[in-house]
Design an enzyme around this catalytic site. Structure first.
Site, short mmCIF file in Angstrom:
data_model
loop_
_atom_site.label_atom_id
_atom_site.label_comp_id
_atom_site.label_asym_id
_atom_site.label_seq_id
_atom_site.Cartn_x
_atom_site.Cartn_y
_atom_site.Cartn_z
N CYS A 41 2.05 0.58 -8.59
CA CYS A 41 3.14 1.07 -7.74
C CYS A 41 4.40 1.27 -8.56
CB CYS A 41 3.40 0.11 -6.58
SG CYS A 41 3.54 -1.61 -7.08
N GLY A 79 2.34 2.04 5.50
CA GLY A 79 3.48 1.27 5.99
C GLY A 79 4.07 1.84 7.26
N GLY A 131 0.83 -1.20 0.00
CA GLY A 131 0.00 0.00 0.00
C GLY A 131 0.86 1.25 0.00
N SER A 132 0.33 2.30 0.56
CA SER A 132 1.02 3.59 0.57
C SER A 132 2.12 3.61 1.63
CB SER A 132 0.02 4.71 0.87
OG SER A 132 -0.47 4.60 2.19
N GLU A 155 5.76 -3.46 0.94
CA GLU A 155 5.92 -3.00 -0.45
C GLU A 155 5.05 -1.78 -0.59
OE1 GLU A 155 5.48 -1.77 -3.83
OE2 GLU A 155 4.09 -3.44 -4.10
#
Length: 504
Positions: A290, A239, A234-235, A256
């Site tokens: 991403c 994270g 995710g963003s 990630e």
């Protein structure tokens, strides 16, 4: 309503039944037309606790099954995915807004990781290590880890789960998956296929489970002591919230996160090749990967030519419903993504950027699809790399920067905080080798003469800096899902100590 009927037909063929509940808290909305297809019930934090408990019991049974036998489960899952590829790919397109070929391509990624994991089930090997003590043997083994928590994003609603689940299953682990609340139906479809694969090979019940919900559900999974690894995609903001919570209980995180990926176009580049690579990387999945290309760092001597070719290509891109075979650019996922797109375009212009093309809503595409947030991908010529250029906007915006010397290009490339993917277009072997060396790209992925977007299963996927440092998919990523033991076996009648220590 038409999409609702299509979705129910697809879910039925995939074995997921009818998941809709009129009283449910979670809306299932398609980006294709921005219409609600139905509602689903959310799990509570207590539900997550019970789910993890069931998964842990399944793990205790599964961990003792020989790894090659565990591989049979993943082989069966791969066969089910081949059988249902068209349906699951269509569901990805309906729920995530990807064009049809990308939806099918995502399911192919799932099939590919299953193939890789089946092979790994006979390759989960450790080492035999030389020991200084006579009559002793030292070795290293890898053992199952436990319950793996997977948190995934909307843009790859099924592939990311499979990257984790296929490796976790052959490693001897159970999986609890919290999908994005924007892509719940694809998760239920994958769960149905996983349950069928478990049934066919006699794997434990509850080895694979899904929990649906928002922040509360994710936090409950992250905080559970019985989940030794949280794999979260995710963003960067997300994270930074997940990592400290997992670290507080001394668990493991596989992160990630965001990317602000660049491509350098050198004077020697094959410009035709570069333009093709740039266009796909920048506008594929409507810029919502991403690994999407967001910064173009082009040598000043060829900038005008490259930008002119890109502008011509952008203005012929078919924009519209991702369910139409001719479409190459589908919708943004929702209104928030659209607002982020328009705000970033405005900020770039406020910072002195010149809009080369696009950057506006495509009302005709939205009208033809019956709704949805469709935009014309933007190219913005920037005077410098400041402000919004250093941020990740999940939308099809390509910022163009120029350079004079190769060292300047590398400096521009590496000065952002994200470090996922990168690329260079050059026919100069020195530039190519420097780019992939220790003094070149600081990203987890560094490509030459292809764009930053699109990765094969065989390589480890992930990035550095604010991308989180995690690695998924191929190479030795399987080790994330196992624990290592070092064993020393004394088969002599003596008891020598290491380092020559005497203790009598």
């Amino acid at each position: 309503m038409r999409l609702s009927r299509d979705v129910l037909d697809i879910l039925g063929r995939l074995g997921a039944g009818d998941p809709f509940d009129d009283a449910g808290e979670l809306p299932a909305v398609s980006p294709v037309d921005a219409q609600e297809m139905g509602r689903l019930s959310a799990h509570s934090a207590d539900d997550v606790t019970e789910t993890v408990g069931r998964a842990h019991e399944a793990y205790l049974e599964w961990r003792s099954v020989p790894a090659p036998v565990r591989g049979a489960l993943v082989r069966e899952l791969g066969e089910l995915l081949r059988e249902h590829k068209d349906d699951l790919g269509a569901l990805v397109s309906i729920e995530a807004g990807k064009i049809l070929s990308e939806g099918l391509g995502e399911v192919q990624e799932m099939i590919d990781i299953c193939d890789l994991a089946v092979g790994l089930s006979r390759q989960l090997h450790g080492l035999t290590i030389a020991t200084e003590r006579p009559g002793h043997r030292m070795m290293e083994q890898w053992h199952p880890l436990g319950v793996i928590g997977v948190i995934s994003a909307f843009n790859f609603p099924v592939a990311v789960w499979s990257w984790n689940a296929a490796l976790a299953f052959v490693a001897g682990d159970a999986v609890v998956w919290k999908p994005s609340e924007k892509t719940l139906l694809t998760a239920l479809a994958c769960q149905a296929l996983a349950e069928e694969a478990c049934r066919r090979v006699g794997a434990p019940n509850h080895l694979s489970q899904v929990v649906l919900g928002t922040r509360e559900v994710g936090q409950a999974l992250v905080d559970d002591l019985r989940v030794p690894l949280i794999s979260a995609t995710g963003s960067t903001r997300m994270g930074k919230e997940v990592a400290p919570r997992v670290a507080e209980r001394l668990g493991r995180s596989l992160l990630e996160l965001g990317g602000n990926n660049a491509a350098i176009v050198a004077p020697s580049a094959d410009v035709d090749l570069a333009v093709r690579g740039i266009v796909f990387s920048a506008v594929g999945t409507a810029g919502q990967r991403c690994t999407s290309l967001r910064r173009l760092i082009v040598h000043e001597s060829i900038k005008d030519d490259v930008v002119a070719r890109l502008k011509a290509a952008y203005e012929t891109l078919p924009i519209g419903s991702p369910l139409e075979p001719s479409t190459l650019v589908g919708p943004l996922v929702d209104e928030a993504a659209f607002e982020g797109f328009t705000a970033a375009v405005a900020r770039a212009q406020d910072d002195g950027g010149v809009l080369v093309t696009g950057g506006v809503q495509d009302h005709d595409a939205g009208k033809a699809a019956g709704g949805g947030y469709y935009v014309q991908p933007a190219i913005i010529d920037m005077p410098s790399q400041t402000g919004v250029v250093k941020e990740e906007t999940f939308a099809p915006i390509l910022y163009v920067l120029t350079y004079d010397t190769f060292d300047e290009a590398l400096s521009l490339h590496n000065e952002v905080t994200q470090g996922l993917s990168s690329s260079i277009f050059t026919l100069d072997v020195r530039e190519a080798e420097t780019f992939v060396s220790v003094v070149g790209s600081d990203c987890g992925i560094a490509n030459v003469n292809i764009g930053p977007s699109g990765a094969e299963i065989g390589g480890a996927f992930g990035g550095e800096k604010e991308t989180g440092g995690g690695r998924e998919s191929g190479s030795d990523a399987w080790r994330n899902y196992m624990r290592r033991t070092t064993n020393t076996v004394n088969y002599s009648t003596e008891l020598p100590l290491a380092q020559g220590v005497e203790f009598v």
